[in-house]
Design an enzyme around this catalytic site. Structure first.
Site, PDB file in Angstrom:
ATOM      1  N   HIS A  62       1.218  -1.145  -0.166  1.00  9.07           N
ATOM      2  CA  HIS A  62      -0.120   0.131   0.024  1.00  9.07           C
ATOM      3  C   HIS A  62       0.922   1.082  -0.078  1.00  9.07           C
ATOM      4  O   HIS A  62       1.944   1.223   0.144  1.00  9.07           O
ATOM      5  CB  HIS A  62      -1.057  -0.049   1.049  1.00  9.07           C
ATOM      6  CG  HIS A  62      -0.346  -0.063   2.542  1.00  9.07           C
ATOM      7  ND1 HIS A  62       0.065  -1.252   3.048  1.00  9.07           N
ATOM      8  CD2 HIS A  62      -0.014   0.771   3.504  1.00  9.07           C
ATOM      9  CE1 HIS A  62       0.696  -1.311   4.180  1.00  9.07           C
ATOM     10  NE2 HIS A  62       0.816   0.252   4.550  1.00  9.07           N
ATOM     11  N   HIS A 305      -0.420  -5.781  17.305  1.00 11.87           N
ATOM     12  CA  HIS A 305      -1.905  -6.092  16.471  1.00 11.87           C
ATOM     13  C   HIS A 305      -1.366  -6.883  15.426  1.00 11.87           C
ATOM     14  O   HIS A 305      -0.331  -7.748  15.455  1.00 11.87           O
ATOM     15  CB  HIS A 305      -2.324  -4.789  16.221  1.00 11.87           C
ATOM     16  CG  HIS A 305      -1.408  -4.084  15.320  1.00 11.87           C
ATOM     17  ND1 HIS A 305      -1.185  -4.379  13.920  1.00 11.87           N
ATOM     18  CD2 HIS A 305      -0.722  -2.867  15.891  1.00 11.87           C
ATOM     19  CE1 HIS A 305      -0.300  -3.332  13.549  1.00 11.87           C
ATOM     20  NE2 HIS A 305      -0.068  -2.380  14.718  1.00 11.87           N
TER      21      HIS A 305
END
Length: 381
Positions: A62, A305
């Site tokens: 990205h 995470h």
């Protein structure tokens, strides 16, 4: 929340390296009207900062925060590489998800991928996927990757007097676990099993199967079927390819003329042979007695995470040693450091201290590598 769909997927792509693959995804995003043409530069810059490889054959290239103004509309372009693409550091990608995000929508995709990133067999399943529907089902955690085979599927030394009883018991074990219904039981009892040698037989059916499973039954009595000894029966309930590894194990035993070795194994040994993932989950983490251990502080601003957790697990998986980890700041139990779901479940926040324990020939090297990975930010700088 940004979600993945079959319309986003382009199958059977082949690229020599990740730069070519990223360029393809950038072009897809551009052609779909999601980004400006020069968004590729942002994707390349992001990859240069840190690899977007997540683990289990998946990457999410990205753009950088500086190129968010080039995003016209939030969306994704997904490319499937059945032959794999070298993503650097010994990592191979079979599925790359190119993301165009105006803010932090990609975190939703990370959350969606959390389960599949921690499962064994994902890479092979992605590599062998034949349709966009199969890929989406896999990413959504709807695909069975491992066969159902644990202690509840094993019955040793049952006092059976004939093959029908053996078949009924094996089918009953699978039915009791919810893998099959009565249609499977009726079909298996009516079938003629195949003799694998040394008194070991095999029977299978795909009727009334809810999930692929395996049962193993031995008898303490002297039984015969078609003038051959009956000592054990393996039963397969199949509705997908999750039993492929177990069939390969059986084939190897037959080729080595060792199929009879199954008769002397305990339930735990059978599980370890046919379903090592279940055996690993059932095992108790090793004590610190003769183990190597180290404590590291997590530097990531948002803790462990999905992305940094996946990087940590990928690092641990590079070593043969058994590695456990516990969160000293939450007084957690030690869990398998090679399981993403268990690592994420530790609830690690910024500044928490993790104690790693490793047992094996490369234990010290594993701990040093984990320490270096944590120090470098686990892919987040």
């Amino acid at each position: 929340m940004l979600k993945l769909s079959i319309q986003d997927i382009t199958l059977n792509q082949a690229h020599e390296d990740k730069q070519s693959a990223i360029a393809f995804l950038a072009q897809q995003l551009t052609d779909n009207g999601l980004v400006e043409a020069n968004y590729l530069a942002g994707m390349q810059a992001r990859e240069a900062q840190n690899s977007t490889f997540l683990g289990n054959g998946i990457a999410i290239p990205h753009g950088t925060t500086d190129t968010r103004d080039l995003v016209k509309q939030t969306g994704v372009a997904i490319a499937h590489f059945p032959n794999g693409v070298d993503w650097g550091d010994g990592n191979t990608v079979y599925l790359a998800i190119g993301i165009a995000a105006k803010s932090d929508e990609h975190l939703g995709i990370l959350k969606q991928l959390t389960k599949v990133l921690g499962e064994d067999g994902v890479e092979q399943a992605l590599q062998n996927a034949q349709s966009a529907e199969q890929i989406i089902a896999l990413l959504n955690g709807e695909t069975q990757l491992a066969i159902e085979f644990d202690a509840s599927h094993i019955q040793l030394d049952f006092p059976a007097s004939d093959m029908i009883q053996m078949a009924a018991v094996s089918a009953g074990l699978l039915k009791n676990s919810g893998s099959v219904d009565t249609a499977f039981v009726a079909d298996v009892v009516a079938k003629n099993p195949t003799h694998l040698g040394e008194g070991v037989w095999l029977v299978s059916s795909n009727k009334g199967v809810n999930q692929t499973g395996m049962a193993f039954v031995t008898t303490i009595n002297q039984c015969h079927f078609e003038n051959q000894d009956v000592k054990a029966l393996i039963a397969f309930a199949g509705c997908n390819s999750a039993h492929r590894a177990q069939l390969s194990t059986i084939t190897a035993l037959i080729a080595d003329q060792a199929i009879g070795s199954l008769l002397s194994k305990s339930a735990l040994e059978l599980i370890a042979l046919f379903n090592p993932a279940t055996a690993e989950q059932a095992s108790t983490p090793a004590s610190n007695g003769d183990a190597n251990s180290a404590i590291y502080k997590i530097r990531n601003a948002h803790g462990l995470h999905a992305r940094p957790g996946a990087m940590l697990v990928a690092c641990a998986k590079k070593f043969e040693s058994a590695i456990t980890v516990r969160n000293l700041d939450s007084d957690s139990q030690a869990v398998n450091a090679k399981s993403l779901m268990k690592v994420i479940g530790l609830g690690v926040k910024h500044g928490h201290q993790l104690e790693f324990t490793a047992n094996g020939d490369d234990a010290q090297a594993a701990l040093e590598a984990i320490g270096q990975a944590i120090e470098s930010g686990l892919g987040e700088g």
